[in-house]
Design a protein around this motif. Sequence first.
Motif, PDB file in Angstrom:
ATOM      1  N   ILE A  42       0.850  -1.191   0.000  1.00 39.57           N
ATOM      2  CA  ILE A  42       0.000   0.000   0.000  1.00 39.57           C
ATOM      3  C   ILE A  42       0.885   1.239   0.000  1.00 39.57           C
ATOM      4  N   ARG A  43       0.637   2.116  -0.950  1.00 34.55           N
ATOM      5  CA  ARG A  43       1.365   3.390  -0.997  1.00 34.55           C
ATOM      6  C   ARG A  43       0.425   4.492  -0.520  1.00 34.55           C
ATOM      7  N   ARG A  44       0.898   5.287   0.429  1.00 34.69           N
ATOM      8  CA  ARG A  44       0.110   6.413   0.932  1.00 34.69           C
ATOM      9  C   ARG A  44       0.971   7.670   0.904  1.00 34.69           C
ATOM     10  N   TRP A  45       0.341   8.763   0.503  1.00 34.96           N
ATOM     11  CA  TRP A  45       1.020  10.051   0.445  1.00 34.96           C
ATOM     12  C   TRP A  45       0.337  11.045   1.369  1.00 34.96           C
ATOM     13  N   LYS A  46       1.126  11.931   1.934  1.00 34.09           N
ATOM     14  CA  LYS A  46       0.593  12.996   2.796  1.00 34.09           C
ATOM     15  C   LYS A  46       1.476  14.227   2.637  1.00 34.09           C
ATOM     16  N   ARG A  47       0.829  15.363   2.488  1.00 40.76           N
ATOM     17  CA  ARG A  47       1.563  16.636   2.440  1.00 40.76           C
ATOM     18  C   ARG A  47       2.028  16.967   3.853  1.00 40.76           C
ATOM     19  N   ILE A  48       3.323  17.252   3.991  1.00 39.81           N
ATOM     20  CA  ILE A  48       3.914  17.560   5.288  1.00 39.81           C
ATOM     21  C   ILE A  48       4.275  19.045   5.299  1.00 39.81           C
ATOM     22  N   ASN A  49       3.447  19.824   5.962  1.00 45.78           N
ATOM     23  CA  ASN A  49       3.648  21.272   5.988  1.00 45.78           C
ATOM     24  C   ASN A  49       4.973  21.658   6.628  1.00 45.78           C
ATOM     25  N   GLU A  50       5.410  20.885   7.617  1.00 44.85           N
ATOM     26  CA  GLU A  50       6.669  21.175   8.301  1.00 44.85           C
ATOM     27  C   GLU A  50       7.881  21.037   7.379  1.00 44.85           C
ATOM     28  N   MET A  51       7.697  20.379   6.244  1.00 42.58           N
ATOM     29  CA  MET A  51       8.763  20.210   5.251  1.00 42.58           C
ATOM     30  C   MET A  51       8.429  20.963   3.965  1.00 42.58           C
ATOM     31  N   GLU A  52       7.933  22.171   4.136  1.00 44.85           N
ATOM     32  CA  GLU A  52       7.629  23.069   3.022  1.00 44.85           C
ATOM     33  C   GLU A  52       6.600  22.476   2.062  1.00 44.85           C
TER      34      GLU A  52
END
Length: 78
Positions: A42-52
């Motif tokens: 399973i591939r999951r993506w998430k935007r990480i605000n702490e990493m720009e």
Amino acid sequence: MKCTQYFKIVRTRRDRAMIQDEWILRTMEFPDYEAIQTDGRIRRWKRINEMEGRYLRVILLPDGETVHNAFFDRRFKL
């Protein structure tokens, strides 16, 4: 957090060492996008605000609980 031996080894790389467990768990629990590979992983993506705002990709084993890989995916666009 359960993880594979491969993940433990890869995580020691300099470009992966800064990835926080919190970000991995957030991606696992609240992904922005998910895809299932032909091998069942399973591939999951998430935007990480702490990493720009970069997208973290977490690859899980088919059990949905064991982390096999995690990295910032430069090519992912939502």
